[in-house]
Design a protein around this motif. Structure first.
Motif, short mmCIF file in Angstrom:
data_model
loop_
_atom_site.label_atom_id
_atom_site.label_comp_id
_atom_site.label_asym_id
_atom_site.label_seq_id
_atom_site.Cartn_x
_atom_site.Cartn_y
_atom_site.Cartn_z
N SER A 224 0.83 -1.21 0.00
CA SER A 224 0.00 0.00 0.00
C SER A 224 0.85 1.25 0.00
O SER A 224 1.03 1.91 1.02
N VAL A 225 1.40 1.58 -1.15
CA VAL A 225 2.22 2.78 -1.30
C VAL A 225 1.59 3.66 -2.36
O VAL A 225 1.28 3.20 -3.46
N ASP A 226 1.35 4.92 -2.02
CA ASP A 226 0.73 5.84 -2.95
C ASP A 226 1.61 6.03 -4.18
O ASP A 226 2.83 6.12 -4.09
N ALA A 227 0.99 6.10 -5.35
CA ALA A 227 1.73 6.24 -6.61
C ALA A 227 2.61 7.47 -6.61
O ALA A 227 3.73 7.45 -7.13
N GLU A 228 2.14 8.57 -6.02
CA GLU A 228 2.93 9.79 -6.02
C GLU A 228 4.17 9.65 -5.14
O GLU A 228 5.20 10.26 -5.41
N LEU A 229 4.07 8.86 -4.07
CA LEU A 229 5.25 8.63 -3.24
C LEU A 229 6.28 7.76 -3.96
O LEU A 229 7.48 7.93 -3.79
N LEU A 230 5.79 6.83 -4.76
CA LEU A 230 6.72 6.03 -5.56
C LEU A 230 7.45 6.92 -6.56
O LEU A 230 8.67 6.80 -6.74
N ARG A 231 6.72 7.83 -7.18
CA ARG A 231 7.36 8.76 -8.12
C ARG A 231 8.33 9.68 -7.37
O ARG A 231 9.40 10.03 -7.89
N ALA A 232 7.97 10.07 -6.15
CA ALA A 232 8.85 10.94 -5.37
C ALA A 232 10.15 10.22 -5.02
O ALA A 232 11.22 10.82 -4.99
N PHE A 233 10.06 8.92 -4.73
CA PHE A 233 11.26 8.15 -4.44
C PHE A 233 12.17 8.11 -5.66
O PHE A 233 13.38 8.32 -5.56
N VAL A 234 11.60 7.84 -6.83
CA VAL A 234 12.40 7.83 -8.07
C VAL A 234 13.02 9.20 -8.30
O VAL A 234 14.21 9.32 -8.65
#
Length: 348
Positions: A224-234
């Motif tokens: 359960s990880v928000d898509a925007e947080l995944l993009r922020a990590f990248v």
């Protein structure tokens, strides 16, 4: 590729092994650098071998014959694969050097290896590794048979892949803990390419540079990880690299959904974040191409660790403790006294 001439030469040099040489079998394998064996047959890299001299090809054929004769594949079971390959290779190479062979430039040579057994040299290398606290950083690309189907490397090709819209668990975009672990990239690699000139009726090949990815990032999209947080990590990882750095990003759950090249902010915004539940870390570590110097897995860690070793940086959010074989782990642990999107990184 035809090894008949090399086998004939080897049989003439070592007539006592004639019967064994006549029964040698060969199989092409992209993981061989440039040759290896599986305990029964000799594996060779058909792309690399043509660029070695006949003398070097004879050396590598003799090398693998000795490995088979000495049953090194079977004797290495249960040992660190990279260290065992280095130890057994150094012992065999020392034997061949003593017998008059000239070692190719990329052949392993360790002083004193000729006076050791493969087991004793392995124990010395293992002790040195444990004392230094560092693992053997040599990469060993996976065989083609173990890699995902190339068609699946294109994002969104899997029929069951679906976009996820999931809740924010409160993790941040901070990736400062990664900074000191990332390897500086040479940005270029070299390989043979078809040239533009013909000599003696043959198209000449050129040895020239080509750009490689600075990092490969695998995102665990089963949690359960928000898509925007995944993009922020990248975005945070890319910000630690050169401005013109190319980063490959892929998603996985029980399968790998393909790499996407990220060069710009627009590429990050356009990332296809696919996942369908469940986690299989084997799908992740087998997805790495071996080209990039930095390999990163972003996950919550809720899955069984694979038996295969993988030289990667595991960034784990939440409270799960993992013990992957090879690589390093960064734990991100939320701190209520900090801002909502900050993380403390504990490096193990």
């Amino acid at each position: 590729m035809d090894f008949k001439d090399a086998c004939d030469w080897l049989e003439e040099r070592y007539p006592q092994w004639s019967a064994r040489i006549r029964t040698l079998s060969f199989r092409e394998s992209m993981s061989a650098r440039p040759v290896d064996n599986d305990g029964r047959q000799i594996l060779y890299n058909g792309r690399l071998m043509p660029y070695y001299t006949e003398e070097s090809r004879r050396f590598y054929l003799a090398q693998q014959l000795l490995h088979l004769q000495l049953r090194h594949f079977a004797r290495g079971r249960g040992k660190d694969a990279r260290l065992w390959k280095k130890a057994s290779g150094a012992v065999v190479n020392a034997m061949l050097r003593e017998d008059g062979f000239a070692l190719p430039e990329d052949a392993v040579f360790l002083p004193g290896a000729g006076e050791q057994s493969a087991e004793s040299l392995y124990e010395l290398l293992l002790q040195k590794q444990e004392e230094s606290g560092e693992s053997d950083r040599e990469t060993e690309p996976l065989d083609r048979e173990l890699r995902p189907d190339p068609a699946s490397r294109q994002a969104g090709r899997e029929s069951e892949a679906r976009a996820r819209s999931i809740e924010d668990p409160g993790i941040a975009a901070a990736v400062a803990g990664l900074a000191e672990l990332l390897e500086p990239s040479m940005q270029l690699d070299f390989d043979w390419f078809p040239g533009s000139t013909i000599r003696d009726g043959v198209l000449r090949h050129e040895f020239r540079a080509y750009p490689v990815a600075h990092a490969e990032i695998l995102l665990d999209t089963s949690a359960s990880v928000d898509a925007e947080l995944l993009r922020a990590f990248v975005r945070g990882v890319k910000g630690l690299l050169r401005q013109d750095a190319v980063v490959r990003v892929g998603c996985f759950d029980t399968r790998f959904y393909g790499f996407q090249d990220v060069r710009s902010e627009q590429d990050i915004e356009n990332l296809a974040l696919n996942g369908a539940g469940g986690t299989d870390f084997r799908a992740a570590i087998r997805a790495f191409t071996g080209d990039a110097e930095n390999r990163i897995i972003f996950t919550d860690g809720f899955a069984e660790m694979p038996e295969e070793r993988c030289d990667a940086i595991w960034v784990v959010y939440g409270n799960t403790t993992i013990h992957p074989k090879g690589g390093r782990v960064i734990y991100s642990q939320p701190n209520e006294e900090k801002e909502k999107h900050e993380i403390d990184f504990l490096i193990t």
